[in-house]
Motif scaffolding. Structure first.
Motif, PDB file in Angstrom:
ATOM      1  N   HIS A  24      -7.696 -35.259  -4.456  1.00 18.08           N
ATOM      2  CA  HIS A  24      -8.065 -34.425  -5.597  1.00 18.08           C
ATOM      3  C   HIS A  24      -9.550 -34.576  -5.936  1.00 18.08           C
ATOM      4  CE1 HIS A  24      -7.870 -32.235  -9.282  1.00 18.08           C
ATOM      5  NE2 HIS A  24      -8.264 -33.279  -9.977  1.00 18.08           N
ATOM      6  N   PHE A  25     -10.016 -35.803  -5.890  1.00 16.07           N
ATOM      7  CA  PHE A  25     -11.432 -36.054  -6.163  1.00 16.07           C
ATOM      8  C   PHE A  25     -12.315 -35.307  -5.169  1.00 16.07           C
ATOM      9  CE2 PHE A  25     -15.223 -38.711  -5.302  1.00 16.07           C
ATOM     10  CZ  PHE A  25     -15.825 -38.611  -6.545  1.00 16.07           C
ATOM     11  N   TYR A  26     -11.958 -35.383  -3.902  1.00 15.65           N
ATOM     12  CA  TYR A  26     -12.754 -34.694  -2.879  1.00 15.65           C
ATOM     13  C   TYR A  26     -12.706 -33.184  -3.078  1.00 15.65           C
ATOM     14  CZ  TYR A  26     -12.852 -39.200  -0.484  1.00 15.65           C
ATOM     15  OH  TYR A  26     -13.040 -40.517  -0.176  1.00 15.65           O
ATOM     16  N   ASP A  27     -11.523 -32.680  -3.475  1.00 14.31           N
ATOM     17  CA  ASP A  27     -11.421 -31.241  -3.743  1.00 14.31           C
ATOM     18  C   ASP A  27     -12.411 -30.824  -4.823  1.00 14.31           C
ATOM     19  OD1 ASP A  27      -9.476 -30.916  -1.899  1.00 14.31           O
ATOM     20  OD2 ASP A  27      -7.790 -30.881  -3.319  1.00 14.31           O
ATOM     21  N   GLN A  28     -12.478 -31.635  -5.884  1.00  9.87           N
ATOM     22  CA  GLN A  28     -13.387 -31.289  -6.976  1.00  9.87           C
ATOM     23  C   GLN A  28     -14.833 -31.350  -6.494  1.00  9.87           C
ATOM     24  OE1 GLN A  28     -11.002 -30.079  -8.341  1.00  9.87           O
ATOM     25  NE2 GLN A  28     -11.257 -30.682 -10.468  1.00  9.87           N
ATOM     26  N   MET A  29     -15.134 -32.361  -5.687  1.00  6.42           N
ATOM     27  CA  MET A  29     -16.495 -32.481  -5.165  1.00  6.42           C
ATOM     28  C   MET A  29     -16.847 -31.253  -4.340  1.00  6.42           C
ATOM     29  SD  MET A  29     -17.882 -35.176  -6.305  1.00  6.42           S
ATOM     30  CE  MET A  29     -19.085 -36.188  -5.477  1.00  6.42           C
ATOM     31  N   GLU A  30     -15.895 -30.800  -3.529  1.00  7.32           N
ATOM     32  CA  GLU A  30     -16.185 -29.650  -2.679  1.00  7.32           C
ATOM     33  C   GLU A  30     -16.254 -28.355  -3.475  1.00  7.32           C
ATOM     34  OE1 GLU A  30     -13.466 -30.552   0.556  1.00  7.32           O
ATOM     35  OE2 GLU A  30     -14.952 -32.157   0.851  1.00  7.32           O
ATOM     36  N   ALA A  31     -15.565 -28.321  -4.609  1.00  4.95           N
ATOM     37  CA  ALA A  31     -15.536 -27.102  -5.416  1.00  4.95           C
ATOM     38  C   ALA A  31     -16.930 -26.688  -5.892  1.00  4.95           C
ATOM     39  CB  ALA A  31     -14.616 -27.283  -6.612  1.00  4.95           C
ATOM     40  N   VAL A  32     -17.844 -27.640  -5.989  1.00  6.13           N
ATOM     41  CA  VAL A  32     -19.179 -27.285  -6.479  1.00  6.13           C
ATOM     42  C   VAL A  32     -20.153 -26.992  -5.329  1.00  6.13           C
ATOM     43  CG1 VAL A  32     -18.917 -28.584  -8.605  1.00  6.13           C
ATOM     44  CG2 VAL A  32     -19.968 -29.686  -6.634  1.00  6.13           C
ATOM     45  N   GLU A  33     -19.628 -26.843  -4.134  1.00  9.53           N
ATOM     46  CA  GLU A  33     -20.445 -26.542  -2.950  1.00  9.53           C
ATOM     47  C   GLU A  33     -21.606 -27.530  -2.829  1.00  9.53           C
ATOM     48  OE1 GLU A  33     -21.485 -22.402  -3.332  1.00  9.53           O
ATOM     49  OE2 GLU A  33     -19.428 -21.886  -3.846  1.00  9.53           O
ATOM     50  N   PRO A  34     -21.271 -28.761  -2.479  1.00  6.09           N
ATOM     51  CA  PRO A  34     -22.278 -29.825  -2.507  1.00  6.09           C
ATOM     52  C   PRO A  34     -23.226 -29.814  -1.307  1.00  6.09           C
ATOM     53  CG  PRO A  34     -20.177 -30.702  -1.775  1.00  6.09           C
ATOM     54  CD  PRO A  34     -19.962 -29.252  -2.035  1.00  6.09           C
ATOM     55  N   TYR A  35     -23.860 -28.698  -1.106  1.00  7.59           N
ATOM     56  CA  TYR A  35     -24.824 -28.631  -0.005  1.00  7.59           C
ATOM     57  C   TYR A  35     -25.935 -27.674  -0.392  1.00  7.59           C
ATOM     58  CZ  TYR A  35     -21.049 -25.275   0.651  1.00  7.59           C
ATOM     59  OH  TYR A  35     -20.066 -24.349   0.419  1.00  7.59           O
ATOM     60  N   PHE A  36     -27.070 -27.868   0.210  1.00  6.97           N
ATOM     61  CA  PHE A  36     -28.266 -27.082  -0.074  1.00  6.97           C
ATOM     62  C   PHE A  36     -28.082 -25.648   0.422  1.00  6.97           C
ATOM     63  CE2 PHE A  36     -32.721 -25.939   0.948  1.00  6.97           C
ATOM     64  CZ  PHE A  36     -33.231 -26.071  -0.328  1.00  6.97           C
ATOM     65  N   GLN A  37     -28.359 -24.658  -0.431  1.00  7.28           N
ATOM     66  CA  GLN A  37     -28.143 -23.277  -0.003  1.00  7.28           C
ATOM     67  C   GLN A  37     -29.291 -22.381  -0.415  1.00  7.28           C
ATOM     68  OE1 GLN A  37     -24.176 -21.810  -0.755  1.00  7.28           O
ATOM     69  NE2 GLN A  37     -23.965 -23.192  -2.464  1.00  7.28           N
ATOM     70  N   ALA A  38     -30.468 -22.622   0.105  1.00  8.29           N
ATOM     71  CA  ALA A  38     -31.550 -21.692  -0.190  1.00  8.29           C
ATOM     72  C   ALA A  38     -31.355 -20.441   0.649  1.00  8.29           C
ATOM     73  CB  ALA A  38     -32.876 -22.346   0.106  1.00  8.29           C
ATOM     74  N   ILE A  39     -31.617 -19.268   0.041  1.00  9.03           N
ATOM     75  CA  ILE A  39     -31.462 -18.014   0.790  1.00  9.03           C
ATOM     76  C   ILE A  39     -32.649 -17.858   1.742  1.00  9.03           C
ATOM     77  CG2 ILE A  39     -31.224 -15.516   0.575  1.00  9.03           C
ATOM     78  CD1 ILE A  39     -30.408 -16.087  -2.389  1.00  9.03           C
ATOM     79  N   ASP A  40     -33.803 -18.202   1.192  1.00  8.54           N
ATOM     80  CA  ASP A  40     -35.036 -17.932   1.903  1.00  8.54           C
ATOM     81  C   ASP A  40     -35.489 -19.182   2.661  1.00  8.54           C
ATOM     82  OD1 ASP A  40     -37.083 -16.390   2.644  1.00  8.54           O
ATOM     83  OD2 ASP A  40     -38.284 -16.707   0.823  1.00  8.54           O
ATOM     84  N   THR A  41     -34.844 -19.479   3.761  1.00 12.15           N
ATOM     85  CA  THR A  41     -35.257 -20.654   4.518  1.00 12.15           C
ATOM     86  C   THR A  41     -36.322 -20.258   5.536  1.00 12.15           C
ATOM     87  OG1 THR A  41     -33.320 -20.257   5.871  1.00 12.15           O
ATOM     88  CG2 THR A  41     -33.202 -22.087   4.328  1.00 12.15           C
ATOM     89  N   PRO A  42     -37.228 -21.166   5.859  1.00  8.43           N
ATOM     90  CA  PRO A  42     -38.297 -20.847   6.822  1.00  8.43           C
ATOM     91  C   PRO A  42     -37.700 -20.526   8.192  1.00  8.43           C
ATOM     92  CG  PRO A  42     -38.665 -22.980   5.770  1.00  8.43           C
ATOM     93  CD  PRO A  42     -37.333 -22.529   5.347  1.00  8.43           C
ATOM     94  N   GLU A  43     -38.429 -19.739   8.946  1.00  4.03           N
ATOM     95  CA  GLU A  43     -37.996 -19.396  10.294  1.00  4.03           C
ATOM     96  C   GLU A  43     -37.836 -20.666  11.127  1.00  4.03           C
ATOM     97  OE1 GLU A  43     -37.300 -16.392  11.584  1.00  4.03           O
ATOM     98  OE2 GLU A  43     -37.564 -15.595   9.553  1.00  4.03           O
ATOM     99  N   VAL A  44     -36.880 -20.622  12.007  1.00  2.73           N
ATOM    100  CA  VAL A  44     -36.635 -21.788  12.849  1.00  2.73           C
ATOM    101  C   VAL A  44     -37.857 -22.077  13.727  1.00  2.73           C
ATOM    102  CG1 VAL A  44     -35.109 -22.824  14.564  1.00  2.73           C
ATOM    103  CG2 VAL A  44     -34.195 -21.200  12.915  1.00  2.73           C
ATOM    104  N   GLU A  45     -38.510 -21.002  14.165  1.00  2.00           N
ATOM    105  CA  GLU A  45     -39.630 -21.194  15.098  1.00  2.00           C
ATOM    106  C   GLU A  45     -40.816 -21.910  14.463  1.00  2.00           C
ATOM    107  OE1 GLU A  45     -38.931 -17.127  15.077  1.00  2.00           O
ATOM    108  OE2 GLU A  45     -37.161 -18.387  15.281  1.00  2.00           O
ATOM    109  N   ASP A  46     -41.108 -21.608  13.190  1.00  4.42           N
ATOM    110  CA  ASP A  46     -42.293 -22.276  12.649  1.00  4.42           C
ATOM    111  C   ASP A  46     -42.016 -23.720  12.248  1.00  4.42           C
ATOM    112  OD1 ASP A  46     -41.928 -19.569  11.829  1.00  4.42           O
ATOM    113  OD2 ASP A  46     -42.100 -20.214   9.747  1.00  4.42           O
TER     114      ASP A  46
END
Ligand code: SF4
Ligand code: FES
Lengths: 297, 133
Positions: A162-184
């Motif tokens: 249950h604890f892990y479910d709650q932790m995952e519910a808040v999307e515990p990862y970085f989610q920037a839309i505008d990430t730099p191009e892989v090449e640069d």
């Protein structure tokens, strides 16, 4: 023994020096308070050590439960008398009891240095990390129980799903839309101030001590709980995530079972082994949530 | 994981000796809040005796104030109100994110100030007992 007091003492000044930089005055005061408490504990420790020299054993009362064995299906307490060594932690004592007296004694542990977060238990009525708790700071008999408000699987092992479910519910990862191009291969820099702001919130080791200490979480199973909200704080306050992402995060947090459930009892802040100012973070998110909803009126 | 054991509310009131400051503040805040709500109703009940004329109201008040229990309850009411106000201010500070590291001390301060005000009020509340208010 994992956490010798000498180690603890040499470690502390280093940590303080690192933390002394652009800290808010507020944080400094908090750390001063912590230091004072640590000192107090060290004093009790010294006193107890002198006593312990003649005493030599520590009396543990350990919660036992094993649904698969006849006669152990009803919880009971076992007594162990563990020979004391200087610097012994509660976890060390449990390991000793398991290795010398009863191999069936079950509990989670791994790193023995407050990093993995697997050995949070209820020791003398307080949620604590066993590997971070010196035995001689505690009154005897030392009562060791599994974390409250979680189902007990066996002995000191609780169901963390249950604890892990709650932790995952808040999307515990970085989610920037505008990430730099892989090449640069460009770095996504964060300002120092921003890093400082979220510093404490990044320290969570998912031990669930806070969740277990919170009686709001105990009453409302859907409440995200302090750890999950703190996790969300870590990302919502990260300047590299865009406003849209933050808005999405705030929607999750301002939900009926989100930040508003917190009634500022400070139980979580009190027990967190990583000294995360959980209540403070929750309160800050409440203010953010108000600001956010005012915007759309 | 064939079966697991639900220990229920382990941290029930039986563990009150282990409660921390923040927990006590919460409990007392709830409790005094309900006391004040309860008082509101009795207050309205007493006041509404004035609907039957001034004399009835005066008599009701005089009878009530002549009772020792009522006086003691008034002291209790003051205690509840003062604590609720002070802790309310404390909670406001907490909501604004001010002084969160001193939340336990501010709770103790609320208690001490409440105690002082209540003790100071006792002579006023108990004066004129038996000799008409
Ligand atoms: S916030 Fe603290 S108490 Fe809660 S899970 Fe993380 S480390 Fe453990
Ligand atoms: S054993 Fe890893 S945190 Fe205690």
């Amino acid at each position: 023994m994992s956490t010798q007091p000498q180690d603890a003492e040499t470690e502390q000044p280093a940590e303080e020096a690192e933390e002394a930089e652009p800290e808010s005055e507020h944080q400094q005061r908090r750390m001063a308070e912590k230091a004072r408490r640590a000192e107090e504990r060290a004093r009790t420790r010294e006193k107890r050590d002198r006593v312990a020299e003649d005493e030599e054993t520590y009396h543990l009362r350990v919660f036992r439960y094993d649904p698969d064995v006849d006669g152990k299906g009803d919880p009971y307490f076992d007594d162990f008398h563990v020979p004391y060594e200087q610097g012994m932690t509660v976890l060390d004592a449990l390991i000793y009891a398991r290795d010398h007296y009863d191999p069936s004694l079950t509990f989670r542990h791994s790193c023995q240095q407050a990093v993995c977060g697997s050995d949070a238990m209820f020791v003398n009525g307080r949620q604590t990390l066993c590997c971070k708790t010196q035995l001689n700071e505690l009154d005897e008999p030392v009562r060791i129980e599994p974390l409250p408000h979680q189902e007990v699987v066996k002995d000191l092992v609780v169901d963390m799903e249950h604890f892990y479910d709650q932790m995952e519910a808040v999307e515990p990862y970085f989610q920037a839309i505008d990430t730099p191009e892989v090449e640069d291969l460009e770095e996504q820099r964060q300002s120092r101030e921003n890093r400082e702001k979220i510093k404490m919130s990044t320290r969570c080791i998912w031990c669930a001590a806070c969740m277990s200490s919170c009686n709001i979480a105990a009453g409302d199973n859907q409440y995200l709980g302090p750890a999950a909200i703190n996790k969300a704080y870590r990302f919502a306050m990260d300047e590299r995530e865009e406003d849209e992402v933050k808005e999405h995060r705030m929607n999750v947090l301002a939900d009926e079972h989100g930040v508003w459930r917190c009634q500022t009892q400070f139980s979580c802040t009190e027990v967190c082994p990583k000294d995360i100012p959980l209540t403070e973070h929750i309160q800050e998110l409440k203010r953010e949530a108000v600001k956010e909803s005012l915007k759309f009126w | 994981m064939s079966q697991s054991y639900d220990r229920g509310a382990v941290e029930d009131f039986g563990r009150w000796t282990e409660f921390s400051a923040g927990m006590w503040a919460w409990i007392l805040h709830k409790f005094t809040g309900w006391v004040l709500v309860g008082y509101l109703f009795t207050h309205i009940a007493v006041l509404s005796s004035a609907m039957q004329g001034g004399a009835v109201y005066t008599e009701t008040i005089q009878t009530l104030e002549g009772l020792f229990v009522v006086r003691v309850m008034e002291v209790g009411l003051l205690a509840a109100a003062v604590f609720h106000i002070l802790n309310g201010i404390r909670l406001l500070m907490v909501d604004l994110g001010i002084g969160l590291e001193a939340q336990d001390r501010s709770f103790y301060a609320s208690l001490v100030i409440t105690g002082a005000i209540v003790v100071a009020s006792v002579p006023t509340f108990l004066s004129g007992l038996g000799g008409g208010a």
